[in-house]
Write a protein that holds these residues in place. Structure first.
Motif, PDB file in Angstrom:
ATOM      1  N   MET A  91       0.867  -1.181   0.000  1.00 54.82           N
ATOM      2  CA  MET A  91       0.000   0.000   0.000  1.00 54.82           C
ATOM      3  C   MET A  91       0.899   1.225   0.000  1.00 54.82           C
ATOM      4  SD  MET A  91      -2.855   1.105   2.772  1.00 54.82           S
ATOM      5  CE  MET A  91      -1.876   2.225   3.720  1.00 54.82           C
ATOM      6  N   ASP A  92       0.632   2.139  -0.930  1.00 52.05           N
ATOM      7  CA  ASP A  92       1.505   3.311  -1.033  1.00 52.05           C
ATOM      8  C   ASP A  92       0.904   4.498  -0.280  1.00 52.05           C
ATOM      9  OD1 ASP A  92       3.644   4.871  -1.731  1.00 52.05           O
ATOM     10  OD2 ASP A  92       3.409   4.636  -3.892  1.00 52.05           O
ATOM     11  N   LEU A  93       1.754   5.496  -0.040  1.00 47.06           N
ATOM     12  CA  LEU A  93       1.357   6.730   0.623  1.00 47.06           C
ATOM     13  C   LEU A  93       0.423   7.559  -0.240  1.00 47.06           C
ATOM     14  CD1 LEU A  93       4.545   8.606   1.812  1.00 47.06           C
ATOM     15  CD2 LEU A  93       2.517   8.154   3.176  1.00 47.06           C
ATOM     16  N   GLN A  94      -0.439   8.337   0.382  1.00 50.49           N
ATOM     17  CA  GLN A  94      -1.335   9.226  -0.353  1.00 50.49           C
ATOM     18  C   GLN A  94      -0.699  10.601  -0.582  1.00 50.49           C
ATOM     19  OE1 GLN A  94      -4.455   8.123  -1.467  1.00 50.49           O
ATOM     20  NE2 GLN A  94      -3.606   6.191  -0.726  1.00 50.49           N
ATOM     21  N   GLN A  95       0.110  11.054   0.386  1.00 53.99           N
ATOM     22  CA  GLN A  95       0.643  12.422   0.339  1.00 53.99           C
ATOM     23  C   GLN A  95       1.775  12.617  -0.675  1.00 53.99           C
ATOM     24  OE1 GLN A  95       0.054  10.703   3.209  1.00 53.99           O
ATOM     25  NE2 GLN A  95      -0.872  12.047   4.721  1.00 53.99           N
ATOM     26  N   ASP A  96       1.888  13.895  -1.134  1.00 55.35           N
ATOM     27  CA  ASP A  96       3.015  14.310  -1.961  1.00 55.35           C
ATOM     28  C   ASP A  96       4.141  14.692  -0.999  1.00 55.35           C
ATOM     29  OD1 ASP A  96       4.874  15.686  -3.424  1.00 55.35           O
ATOM     30  OD2 ASP A  96       3.491  17.227  -4.156  1.00 55.35           O
ATOM     31  N   VAL A  97       5.143  13.837  -0.862  1.00 58.55           N
ATOM     32  CA  VAL A  97       6.156  14.022   0.183  1.00 58.55           C
ATOM     33  C   VAL A  97       7.031  15.257  -0.018  1.00 58.55           C
ATOM     34  CG1 VAL A  97       6.254  11.565   0.754  1.00 58.55           C
ATOM     35  CG2 VAL A  97       7.926  12.511  -0.835  1.00 58.55           C
ATOM     36  N   SER A  98       7.008  15.846  -1.217  1.00 58.74           N
ATOM     37  CA  SER A  98       7.879  17.005  -1.472  1.00 58.74           C
ATOM     38  C   SER A  98       7.500  18.219  -0.618  1.00 58.74           C
ATOM     39  CB  SER A  98       7.868  17.366  -2.955  1.00 58.74           C
ATOM     40  OG  SER A  98       6.596  17.858  -3.313  1.00 58.74           O
ATOM     41  N   LYS A  99       6.344  18.163   0.031  1.00 63.14           N
ATOM     42  CA  LYS A  99       5.892  19.281   0.877  1.00 63.14           C
ATOM     43  C   LYS A  99       6.238  19.085   2.355  1.00 63.14           C
ATOM     44  CE  LYS A  99       1.887  20.494  -1.970  1.00 63.14           C
ATOM     45  NZ  LYS A  99       2.021  19.474  -3.044  1.00 63.14           N
ATOM     46  N   TYR A 100       6.937  18.025   2.668  1.00 63.77           N
ATOM     47  CA  TYR A 100       7.111  17.676   4.091  1.00 63.77           C
ATOM     48  C   TYR A 100       8.534  17.295   4.489  1.00 63.77           C
ATOM     49  CZ  TYR A 100       2.057  16.734   3.741  1.00 63.77           C
ATOM     50  OH  TYR A 100       0.714  16.804   3.517  1.00 63.77           O
ATOM     51  N   HIS A 101       8.767  17.486   5.810  1.00 63.25           N
ATOM     52  CA  HIS A 101       9.862  16.779   6.468  1.00 63.25           C
ATOM     53  C   HIS A 101       9.279  15.398   6.767  1.00 63.25           C
ATOM     54  CE1 HIS A 101      12.614  20.075   7.224  1.00 63.25           C
ATOM     55  NE2 HIS A 101      11.650  20.800   7.758  1.00 63.25           N
ATOM     56  N   VAL A 102       9.826  14.380   6.158  1.00 63.86           N
ATOM     57  CA  VAL A 102       9.255  13.041   6.349  1.00 63.86           C
ATOM     58  C   VAL A 102      10.027  12.281   7.433  1.00 63.86           C
ATOM     59  CG1 VAL A 102       8.842  10.800   5.231  1.00 63.86           C
ATOM     60  CG2 VAL A 102       8.407  12.923   3.972  1.00 63.86           C
ATOM     61  N   ILE A 103       9.269  11.659   8.316  1.00 62.76           N
ATOM     62  CA  ILE A 103       9.871  10.760   9.308  1.00 62.76           C
ATOM     63  C   ILE A 103       9.230   9.388   9.127  1.00 62.76           C
ATOM     64  CG2 ILE A 103      10.335  10.292  11.746  1.00 62.76           C
ATOM     65  CD1 ILE A 103       9.874  13.259  12.332  1.00 62.76           C
ATOM     66  N   ILE A 104      10.029   8.426   8.729  1.00 64.24           N
ATOM     67  CA  ILE A 104       9.521   7.056   8.612  1.00 64.24           C
ATOM     68  C   ILE A 104       9.510   6.454  10.015  1.00 64.24           C
ATOM     69  CG2 ILE A 104       9.929   4.757   7.654  1.00 64.24           C
ATOM     70  CD1 ILE A 104      11.382   6.059   5.298  1.00 64.24           C
ATOM     71  N   VAL A 105       8.360   5.902  10.393  1.00 64.28           N
ATOM     72  CA  VAL A 105       8.203   5.308  11.727  1.00 64.28           C
ATOM     73  C   VAL A 105       8.102   3.788  11.564  1.00 64.28           C
ATOM     74  CG1 VAL A 105       6.767   5.257  13.817  1.00 64.28           C
ATOM     75  CG2 VAL A 105       6.964   7.388  12.485  1.00 64.28           C
ATOM     76  N   GLU A 106       9.110   3.083  12.065  1.00 68.80           N
ATOM     77  CA  GLU A 106       9.165   1.628  11.874  1.00 68.80           C
ATOM     78  C   GLU A 106       9.160   0.925  13.231  1.00 68.80           C
ATOM     79  OE1 GLU A 106       8.424  -0.877  10.445  1.00 68.80           O
ATOM     80  OE2 GLU A 106       9.896  -1.527   8.966  1.00 68.80           O
TER      81      GLU A 106
END
Ligand code: IMP
Ligand code: MG
Length: 183
Positions: A91-106
């Motif tokens: 399942m892929d992400l819905q958001q356009d990540v270019s607008k964010y500081h992304v933190i992957i939570v694992e």
């Protein structure tokens, strides 16, 4: 996985290795670190399902700066407690990540394959920044080179269950982290 009895089910929980209290304190500290290290532009917490759903839900409640939540599902195929080495984004992400500081939570970094693949994919979409936080790290098991930015607990090479982590889809609801009994 099938159980002959409730006792047999409980016997799979060998011993608690990280208590509820220890988890709570470490999650609070991780939240404070996130609150102090971002500049006001929105954060996107990307939870890798299913294992990180409980960690994400506790972590996001320690965050008091603008943040959104996103989900991705990655499945590493397991034969019992052994990884097959095949990772699939289901399942892929819905958001356009270019607008964010992304933190992957694992939930846990084991061989490192899942995070390497997921981080590569997200990076290719040009986030403002990309960091990875994991509840657990098993560095002795690493097969591919992958460095996490923040790990709450480093554990030895044990198969663990609870607080989101499963064995055969069971035990995710335990409020602590326990060693799984193989016998
Ligand atoms: P990796 O791709 O080998 O790093 O494995 C990552 C995934 O395998 C994690 O996100 C977990 O879902 C699963 N996994 C690895 N070790 C454990 C464990 O000890 N208990 C439960 N799941 C695990
Ligand atoms: Mg996982």
């Amino acid at each position: 996985m099938e159980f002959e009895s409730i006792d047999e089910f409980h016997e799979k929980i060998k011993r608690i290795i990280i208590s509820e209290e220890e988890i709570k304190a470490a999650v609070k500290k991780a939240g404070e670190m996130i609150n102090s290290s971002y500049d006001g532009r929105p954060i996107l917490l990307v939870s890798i399902l299913k294992g990180s759903f409980i960690f994400l839900s506790d972590l996001c409640r320690e965050i008091n700066v603008p943040c959104e939540i996103g989900f991705m599902a990655a499945k590493s195929y397991y034969e019992g407690t052994q990884s097959s080495g095949i990772v699939k984004i289901t399942m892929d992400l819905q958001q356009d990540v270019s607008k964010y500081h992304v933190i992957i939570v694992e939930d846990i970094v084991d061989t490192g394959r899942t995070l390497k693949d997921v981080a590569k994919l997200i990076n290719s979409r040009n986030p403002i920044s990309l960091n990875v936080i994991t509840l657990l790290d098993k560095p002795d098991r690493r097969i591919v080179d992958f460095k996490v930015d923040y790990s709450l607990f480093t554990i030895p090479d044990l198969f663990v269950i609870g607080y989101g982590l499963d064995c055969g889809e069971y035990f995710r609801n335990l409020p602590y982290i326990a060693e799984f009994s193989e016998k």
